[in-house]
Design an enzyme around this catalytic site. Structure first.
Site, short mmCIF file in Angstrom:
data_model
loop_
_atom_site.label_atom_id
_atom_site.label_comp_id
_atom_site.label_asym_id
_atom_site.label_seq_id
_atom_site.Cartn_x
_atom_site.Cartn_y
_atom_site.Cartn_z
N CYS A 103 0.82 -1.23 0.00
CA CYS A 103 0.00 0.00 0.00
C CYS A 103 0.85 1.27 0.00
CB CYS A 103 -0.89 0.01 1.24
SG CYS A 103 0.09 0.01 2.74
N ASP A 142 2.45 2.50 2.57
CA ASP A 142 2.52 3.14 3.90
C ASP A 142 3.90 2.95 4.52
OD1 ASP A 142 -0.05 3.90 3.59
OD2 ASP A 142 -0.91 2.31 4.81
N CYS A 184 -2.53 2.93 7.78
CA CYS A 184 -3.94 2.70 8.12
C CYS A 184 -4.10 2.44 9.62
CB CYS A 184 -4.45 1.51 7.33
SG CYS A 184 -3.68 -0.02 7.86
N CYS A 198 -0.74 -5.42 6.81
CA CYS A 198 -0.42 -4.24 7.61
C CYS A 198 0.42 -4.63 8.83
CB CYS A 198 -1.68 -3.53 8.08
SG CYS A 198 -2.87 -3.27 6.77
#
Ligand code: FES
Length: 127
Positions: free
Chosen positions: A35, A37, A60, A104
């Site tokens: 993603c 991040d 996130c 994540c």
């Protein structure tokens, strides 16, 4: 939001150990290829133990909860013990993560382990 555990929601809403350590003994930064991040961990080490840990996460809610949880798990432990904490351990401690959010959790242990490696390299004068 029902698919997040209460622990995830708690650590997302009230993240522990957020911030930066100016004179950190080790810094570890990783990006999530899925993603984009980013997560950075800062550590202070005393007598081979994590005396202080802080993180900055641009990601996130799950990534923030993961950072917060692993920072709590690491505090006061020896660096070698912290190196044994896996991404899976963190997800478990959070009461699980939804399958589409498991990527994540990969950032947390990786970034913290990188900070420990940075500390070890500096200690051994390897640059
Ligand atoms: Fe990027 Fe979760 S979506 S870390």
């Amino acid at each position: 939001m029902a698919f997040y555990s209460e622990k995830v929601m708690d650590h997302f809403a009230n993240p522990r150990n957020i911030g930066e350590i100016k004179d950190a003994d080790g810094i570890g930064e990783v990006g999530n290829p899925v993603c984009g991040d980013m997560m950075t961990f800062y550590i202070k080490v005393k007598d081979n133990k994590i005396e202080d840990v802080k993180f900055k996460t641009f990601g996130c809610g799950a990534a923030i909860a993961v950072s917060s949880m692993i920072s709590e798990m690491a505090l006061g432990k020896t660096v070698d013990k912290v190196l044994k904490i896996t991404n899976n351990d963190v997800a478990k401690a959070l009461g699980g993560l939804p399958p589409n959010k498991l990527h994540c959790s990969n950032l947390g242990a990786d970034a913290l382990h990188k900070a420990i490696q940075d500390y070890k390299n500096k200690k051994n004068n390897i640059f």
